[in-house]
Design a protein around this motif. Sequence first.
Motif, PDB file in Angstrom:
ATOM      1  N   MET A 219      36.914  36.888  34.192  1.00  0.00           N
ATOM      2  CA  MET A 219      37.081  35.690  35.022  1.00  0.00           C
ATOM      3  C   MET A 219      37.053  36.068  36.502  1.00  0.00           C
ATOM      4  SD  MET A 219      40.178  33.764  32.980  1.00  0.00           S
ATOM      5  CE  MET A 219      40.245  32.397  34.126  1.00  0.00           C
ATOM      6  N   ILE A 220      37.744  37.155  36.853  1.00  0.00           N
ATOM      7  CA  ILE A 220      37.767  37.617  38.244  1.00  0.00           C
ATOM      8  C   ILE A 220      36.368  37.997  38.703  1.00  0.00           C
ATOM      9  CG2 ILE A 220      38.590  39.461  39.765  1.00  0.00           C
ATOM     10  CD1 ILE A 220      41.181  39.505  38.145  1.00  0.00           C
ATOM     11  N   ASP A 221      35.652  38.737  37.861  1.00  0.00           N
ATOM     12  CA  ASP A 221      34.328  39.216  38.260  1.00  0.00           C
ATOM     13  C   ASP A 221      33.314  38.085  38.391  1.00  0.00           C
ATOM     14  OD1 ASP A 221      35.220  41.812  38.422  1.00  0.00           O
ATOM     15  OD2 ASP A 221      34.609  42.347  36.381  1.00  0.00           O
ATOM     16  N   ARG A 222      33.505  37.014  37.650  1.00  0.00           N
ATOM     17  CA  ARG A 222      32.569  35.877  37.751  1.00  0.00           C
ATOM     18  C   ARG A 222      32.795  35.057  39.017  1.00  0.00           C
ATOM     19  NH1 ARG A 222      33.666  35.151  32.152  1.00  0.00           N
ATOM     20  NH2 ARG A 222      35.111  33.457  32.665  1.00  0.00           N
TER      21      ARG A 222
ATOM     22  N   ASN B 216      43.503  43.330  41.693  1.00  0.00           N
ATOM     23  CA  ASN B 216      44.071  42.611  40.553  1.00  0.00           C
ATOM     24  C   ASN B 216      43.390  43.010  39.245  1.00  0.00           C
ATOM     25  OD1 ASN B 216      46.247  40.372  41.181  1.00  0.00           O
ATOM     26  ND2 ASN B 216      44.879  40.464  42.949  1.00  0.00           N
ATOM     27  N   ALA B 217      42.093  43.231  39.293  1.00  0.00           N
ATOM     28  CA  ALA B 217      41.404  43.716  38.093  1.00  0.00           C
ATOM     29  C   ALA B 217      41.970  45.072  37.686  1.00  0.00           C
ATOM     30  CB  ALA B 217      39.904  43.802  38.346  1.00  0.00           C
TER      31      ALA B 217
ATOM     32  N   ARG C 157      38.901  53.158  37.930  1.00  0.00           N
ATOM     33  CA  ARG C 157      37.695  52.832  38.698  1.00  0.00           C
ATOM     34  C   ARG C 157      37.952  51.673  39.662  1.00  0.00           C
ATOM     35  NH1 ARG C 157      34.783  52.121  34.730  1.00  0.00           N
ATOM     36  NH2 ARG C 157      34.727  49.840  34.609  1.00  0.00           N
ATOM     37  N   ARG C 158      38.616  50.619  39.171  1.00  0.00           N
ATOM     38  CA  ARG C 158      38.831  49.444  40.033  1.00  0.00           C
ATOM     39  C   ARG C 158      39.883  49.716  41.110  1.00  0.00           C
ATOM     40  NH1 ARG C 158      36.052  44.965  37.743  1.00  0.00           N
ATOM     41  NH2 ARG C 158      36.580  43.913  39.695  1.00  0.00           N
ATOM     42  N   LEU C 159      40.924  50.444  40.771  1.00  0.00           N
ATOM     43  CA  LEU C 159      41.971  50.717  41.764  1.00  0.00           C
ATOM     44  C   LEU C 159      41.460  51.661  42.853  1.00  0.00           C
ATOM     45  CD1 LEU C 159      45.080  51.055  39.444  1.00  0.00           C
ATOM     46  CD2 LEU C 159      44.518  49.157  40.977  1.00  0.00           C
TER      47      LEU C 159
ATOM     48  N   ALA D 169      51.425  37.758  38.587  1.00  0.00           N
ATOM     49  CA  ALA D 169      51.273  36.494  39.311  1.00  0.00           C
ATOM     50  C   ALA D 169      52.018  36.553  40.645  1.00  0.00           C
ATOM     51  CB  ALA D 169      51.795  35.336  38.463  1.00  0.00           C
ATOM     52  N   ALA D 170      53.208  37.163  40.645  1.00  0.00           N
ATOM     53  CA  ALA D 170      53.954  37.309  41.895  1.00  0.00           C
ATOM     54  C   ALA D 170      53.176  38.176  42.880  1.00  0.00           C
ATOM     55  CB  ALA D 170      55.327  37.917  41.624  1.00  0.00           C
ATOM     56  N   GLU D 171      52.501  39.205  42.370  1.00  0.00           N
ATOM     57  CA  GLU D 171      51.690  40.071  43.234  1.00  0.00           C
ATOM     58  C   GLU D 171      50.553  39.274  43.880  1.00  0.00           C
ATOM     59  OE1 GLU D 171      50.898  43.659  45.101  1.00  0.00           O
ATOM     60  OE2 GLU D 171      52.555  43.235  43.743  1.00  0.00           O
TER      61      GLU D 171
END
Length: 578
Positions: free
Chosen positions: A164-167, A181-182, A197-199, A270-272
């Motif tokens: 969802m994030i990547d789209r 977030n990913a 990889r994402r971080l 979600a808080a982040e």
Amino acid sequence: MKIFLSRSPLALVAVFCAFFAVAAPPTARADYPPITDPTISGSYLAARLAGAERDSDAAVAYLRALLKMDPRNEEVMERTFLAMLVDGEVEDAIPLAERLVKMDRSNRIARLALAVRSIKKGDYQRARTNLSLSVRGPIGDLTATLLAAWTMYGSGNPKAGVEMIDRLQGPDWYSAFKDINAGLIFDAAGLKKEAGRRLETAMKFDPSSVRAVDAYARWASRNASAATATQAYQAFEKLLPRHPLIGAAMAELSEGKPLPPLVKTPQEGAAEVLYGLGAALARQGGEDLALVYLQLALWLAPAHPLTSLTLADLYEQLKQPDMAIEVYEKVPAGSPLKRNAEVQLAINLDATDRFEDARKHLEALIAADPKDLDALVALGGIERGRKMFAECVGTYDKAIALVPNPARNAWTLFYFRGICNERSKKWAAAEADLKKALELYPDQPHVLNYLGYSWVDQGLHLDQGLDMIRKAVALRPDDGYIVDSLGWAYYRLGRYEDAVNELERAVELKPQDPVINDHLGDAYWKAGRRLEATFQWSHARDLKPEPDDMVKIVKKLQGGLDAVEAEPSVTQAEQKGG
């Protein structure tokens, strides 16, 4: 040290609705007395006035009364809802959110509050439903997508959440939020390679982001090596030294402890999201929406390490020191950020005119840890602001003694001690300090300005001093105080037409400063423009100058410039950048 809470490339802030005009932060929390015999018009006007004065306790009280008298008024309901959110009354605001979405099913903030409530309860499908029904926009799209992704993790499908994030398509500044977030979702789910990889991408995108660096280093401590994690932290330390969270993490690493993920649950995730967006909004002028996001983040995760400090920092930005104090007091005693919170609390005590309380608070911190550089710097700043120049010299002496090999970032210690020495009439010591500050940070405009002006004012090194001030002006052409220094230097050299030109520009930049207006009046008088001089002095008088300056201004209005000594006012040194 003032904590750099978060950095991100957010370059666009959606315009927040006008309802927040009455939902600003309060000057102090208190149980607002019951309103007797309220009227609709009176409560409405009182609520607007309370909002204009940033007293949301009163705003909420009057809006509650107004809502009781006119319970079906959607505008009043929304104003009350927003005011309560900004004031941190999230539980009480939720029923209003439920009523609002019945009137306007796509109300973005109401849907957001309901989604956050569902996330807190673990009802992730209902949270996604509320997010999908909200009105969208650049901020709304990003918020809804990131929160929905964390709900997918909560539903046991982290990869679908990251998809969802990547789209999500949007501005370039989305990237930092998307990658971290990913990565956090993958890390919480135990998907090691994907998380790393994402971080790492998020950290490289913004190496000054404490959250991105901390998230990657924590992953590395468990999945690469302690050396890799330490290297990431050390690179951050070079950019922003002595960050308490980084120091605490490095201490754990040195004990051979692998570091847990930054986020473990959907609620923390979600808080982040809300913290990160709230911090970015606060920096970009979206203070009211930032307050909503930060209050919702605290409601979800009261122990989030940076949300409280970001909220307090925002209250400082909004000149609400009482509110900042309240937030700082709630930082847990075991938090690595507690000491920073204590220092900032003292600074805000001073801002509320509780100087003795502030000084005692800082002295207690210093007594407990004589090597607390941040507390010493804060005490020195408070003493300097209170014109206790002899005392602040001693305080800065102690601070400088803690920095045996000063680097560029230590220039302020010598600069501020130089100001205190100059104001204590210890010019030799002041000159040495200002030169040391320039040695550490060549071409620093405030130091160039202060040292250059001091030389010109004393008739020393006139050409060099004037060149330094001109250079400072070239570096900071829109700084009214520095431009004022150049104009006043010309005045001291008898170049009155040049003085008028520069001082007129300084007044344009700082029209409400009494010292600059007074200087322009003096320059007009010397240039033979007597009527304009009198007008300028009158304006300076009306701007409430320092008492000593007021006496001189009144004398000039009564008898002209010849009635007083033609010398800089006692506040001039401060105007040079101190």
